[in-house]
Design an enzyme around this catalytic site. Sequence first.
Site, PDB file in Angstrom:
ATOM      1  N   ASP A  31       4.334  11.571 -17.743  1.00  0.00           N
ATOM      2  CA  ASP A  31       3.850  10.780 -16.604  1.00  0.00           C
ATOM      3  C   ASP A  31       4.533  11.336 -15.358  1.00  0.00           C
ATOM      4  OD1 ASP A  31       2.766   7.457 -16.469  1.00  0.00           O
ATOM      5  OD2 ASP A  31       3.467   8.529 -14.673  1.00  0.00           O
ATOM      6  N   SER A  76      -7.561   5.674 -10.434  1.00  0.00           N
ATOM      7  CA  SER A  76      -8.607   4.808 -10.979  1.00  0.00           C
ATOM      8  C   SER A  76      -9.107   3.725 -10.025  1.00  0.00           C
ATOM      9  CB  SER A  76      -8.088   4.149 -12.264  1.00  0.00           C
ATOM     10  OG  SER A  76      -6.972   3.357 -11.960  1.00  0.00           O
ATOM     11  N   ASN A  91      -7.036  15.480  -9.205  1.00  0.00           N
ATOM     12  CA  ASN A  91      -6.098  14.780 -10.100  1.00  0.00           C
ATOM     13  C   ASN A  91      -6.731  14.459 -11.454  1.00  0.00           C
ATOM     14  OD1 ASN A  91      -3.439  13.393 -10.392  1.00  0.00           O
ATOM     15  ND2 ASN A  91      -4.781  11.636 -10.773  1.00  0.00           N
ATOM     16  N   TYR A 140     -15.042   7.934  -8.639  1.00  0.00           N
ATOM     17  CA  TYR A 140     -14.186   7.669  -9.802  1.00  0.00           C
ATOM     18  C   TYR A 140     -14.986   7.804 -11.100  1.00  0.00           C
ATOM     19  CZ  TYR A 140     -11.713   4.882 -13.270  1.00  0.00           C
ATOM     20  OH  TYR A 140     -11.131   4.433 -14.436  1.00  0.00           O
ATOM     21  N   PHE A 168     -14.226  -1.916 -19.973  1.00  0.00           N
ATOM     22  CA  PHE A 168     -14.733  -2.771 -18.912  1.00  0.00           C
ATOM     23  C   PHE A 168     -13.515  -3.350 -18.176  1.00  0.00           C
ATOM     24  CE2 PHE A 168     -19.348  -2.512 -19.203  1.00  0.00           C
ATOM     25  CZ  PHE A 168     -19.378  -1.468 -20.102  1.00  0.00           C
ATOM     26  N   HIS A 188      -7.216  -5.591  -8.186  1.00  0.00           N
ATOM     27  CA  HIS A 188      -7.965  -6.245  -9.260  1.00  0.00           C
ATOM     28  C   HIS A 188      -7.893  -7.768  -9.180  1.00  0.00           C
ATOM     29  CE1 HIS A 188      -7.308  -2.188 -11.114  1.00  0.00           C
ATOM     30  NE2 HIS A 188      -8.620  -2.335 -11.139  1.00  0.00           N
ATOM     31  N   PHE A 207     -15.185 -11.852  -3.111  1.00  0.00           N
ATOM     32  CA  PHE A 207     -16.087 -10.911  -2.450  1.00  0.00           C
ATOM     33  C   PHE A 207     -17.541 -11.171  -2.840  1.00  0.00           C
ATOM     34  CE2 PHE A 207     -12.233  -7.895  -2.759  1.00  0.00           C
ATOM     35  CZ  PHE A 207     -11.718  -8.361  -1.559  1.00  0.00           C
ATOM     36  N   ASP A 284     -19.995  -3.036  -5.616  1.00  0.00           N
ATOM     37  CA  ASP A 284     -19.796  -3.927  -6.766  1.00  0.00           C
ATOM     38  C   ASP A 284     -21.136  -4.243  -7.439  1.00  0.00           C
ATOM     39  OD1 ASP A 284     -17.070  -4.305  -6.790  1.00  0.00           O
ATOM     40  OD2 ASP A 284     -17.115  -6.125  -5.571  1.00  0.00           O
TER      41      ASP A 284
HETATM   42  N1  UFG Z   1     -12.741  -9.429  -6.470  1.00  0.00           N
HETATM   43  C1  UFG Z   1     -12.684 -10.416  -5.526  1.00  0.00           C
HETATM   44  N2  UFG Z   1     -11.557 -10.526  -4.766  1.00  0.00           N
HETATM   45  C2  UFG Z   1     -10.489  -9.675  -4.908  1.00  0.00           C
HETATM   46  C3  UFG Z   1     -10.577  -8.666  -5.890  1.00  0.00           C
HETATM   47  C4  UFG Z   1     -11.718  -8.572  -6.661  1.00  0.00           C
HETATM   48  O1  UFG Z   1     -13.608 -11.204  -5.350  1.00  0.00           O
HETATM   49  O2  UFG Z   1      -9.509  -9.820  -4.148  1.00  0.00           O
HETATM   50  C5  UFG Z   1     -13.958  -9.337  -7.286  1.00  0.00           C
HETATM   51  C6  UFG Z   1     -14.675  -8.018  -7.150  1.00  0.00           C
HETATM   52  O3  UFG Z   1     -15.480  -7.974  -5.997  1.00  0.00           O
HETATM   53  C7  UFG Z   1     -15.452  -7.975  -8.452  1.00  0.00           C
HETATM   54  C8  UFG Z   1     -14.530  -8.698  -9.446  1.00  0.00           C
HETATM   55  O4  UFG Z   1     -13.608  -9.434  -8.637  1.00  0.00           O
HETATM   56  O5  UFG Z   1     -16.625  -8.711  -8.312  1.00  0.00           O
HETATM   57  C9  UFG Z   1     -13.738  -7.763 -10.313  1.00  0.00           C
HETATM   58  O6  UFG Z   1     -13.118  -6.807  -9.485  1.00  0.00           O
HETATM   59  P1  UFG Z   1     -11.937  -5.866  -9.980  1.00  0.00           P
HETATM   60  O7  UFG Z   1     -11.513  -5.037  -8.799  1.00  0.00           O
HETATM   61  O8  UFG Z   1     -10.905  -6.676 -10.672  1.00  0.00           O
HETATM   62  O9  UFG Z   1     -12.621  -4.975 -11.083  1.00  0.00           O
HETATM   63  P2  UFG Z   1     -13.928  -4.063 -10.981  1.00  0.00           P
HETATM   64  O10 UFG Z   1     -14.976  -4.759 -11.800  1.00  0.00           O
HETATM   65  O11 UFG Z   1     -14.274  -3.685  -9.612  1.00  0.00           O
HETATM   66  O12 UFG Z   1     -13.386  -2.731 -11.631  1.00  0.00           O
HETATM   67  C10 UFG Z   1     -13.364  -2.542 -13.005  1.00  0.00           C
HETATM   68  C11 UFG Z   1     -12.234  -1.597 -13.359  1.00  0.00           C
HETATM   69  C12 UFG Z   1     -12.474  -0.239 -12.750  1.00  0.00           C
HETATM   70  C13 UFG Z   1     -13.833   0.245 -13.150  1.00  0.00           C
HETATM   71  C14 UFG Z   1     -14.877  -0.752 -12.739  1.00  0.00           C
HETATM   72  C15 UFG Z   1     -16.251  -0.358 -13.193  1.00  0.00           C
HETATM   73  O13 UFG Z   1     -11.005  -2.110 -12.906  1.00  0.00           O
HETATM   74  O14 UFG Z   1     -11.494   0.668 -13.192  1.00  0.00           O
HETATM   75  O15 UFG Z   1     -14.588  -2.011 -13.349  1.00  0.00           O
HETATM   76  O16 UFG Z   1     -17.201  -0.921 -12.340  1.00  0.00           O
HETATM   77  F1  UFG Z   1     -14.103   1.412 -12.551  1.00  0.00           F
END
Ligand code: UFG
Length: 327
Positions: A31, A76, A91, A140, A168, A188, A207, A284
Amino acid sequence: MNILVTGGAGYIGSHAVAALKEKGYGVVVVDNLVKGHADAVKGTKLYVGDIGNGELMDKIFSENKIDGVMHFSAFSLVGESMEKPYEYYNNNVCQSMNLFYSMVKHDVKNIVFSSTAATFGEPDEIPISETTPQNPINTYGETKLAMEKMLKWFGVAYGINSICLRYFNVAGAHPSGDIGEDHRPETHLIPIVLQVAAGKREKLSVFGGDYPTKDGTCVRDYIHVSDLAQAHILAMEYMIKNNCSDSFNLGSGGGYSNLEILNAAREVTGKPIPASINERRPGDPPVLIASSEKAERVLGWKREYGIKEIIATAWKWHSTHPQGYRD
Ligand code: UFG
């Protein structure tokens, strides 16, 4: 059997290291600690450096008899990837290409690769299965798909076996509460909700509230990081036993909306967790749910944790480590 874990000091990698050790496997970690934390892999042999550094990889593969590689190290963040395609291709794709070539040189034939739901983009079918077309909508996802394809051709030419696991939404923490999620910055949903619960943030910004879903907020499929770690071990065992390559989607087959996650976190933590509905976040997809039928059938994978346990284990980590690994 000895496993080299790349990115073993990161969130998912460190849980794989813990699971491998709990199962009696030998583990070596590489790492570069750009995103990872040395404290996440205490008591494990750690080489600090880049996986694309051929000399370092020669040293690791010469000093340790490695039977398989679990490859987690990568950038990521979807949003960041759209602003920094050079960094993401460099990367993720270039460094990995050199890692795969070092494996070829040292006759290490087996790799479990950390892929993602983001390789599917905005799929036409839900749940998403292994035969759903992969059409990423962000850099990504493109880099991860490029690595999946590269592994395929390294298999054809050099006999490398690979299992690509497309996860997921991964969340939760080791039940001990000793290791957990510590991204900087955190983007996240579940860790952010829990940082609000812990008083580190004022409120959650949800969001988007106008998606075509049950309550207008996005729906995601959550799996516990320890269940995911077990899937990696099962995949490695399956690949070595059958001398084969394959790919699997890993989710739960069901989804929770962002508001459902918020309410579950209020229940688990007993905290009010203030929130407001704001603008959509670009990129999203409204709903992402995986079919894990193939992983269950072929690998015998069984999930142990439901959404409440996912949030409860994450809460144990966050409430005892408000500064993450700085504590
Ligand atoms: N969200 C909010 N507020 C926040 C953060 C997130 O409402 O402060 C929402 C996002 O808009 C989304 C949901 O929470 O609707 C989940 O968001 P995350 O960022 O937790 O996760 P993602 O679904 O965007 O991402 C995940 C993985 C990624 C991967 C992606 C594939 O973490 O690595 O799914 O779409 F690429």
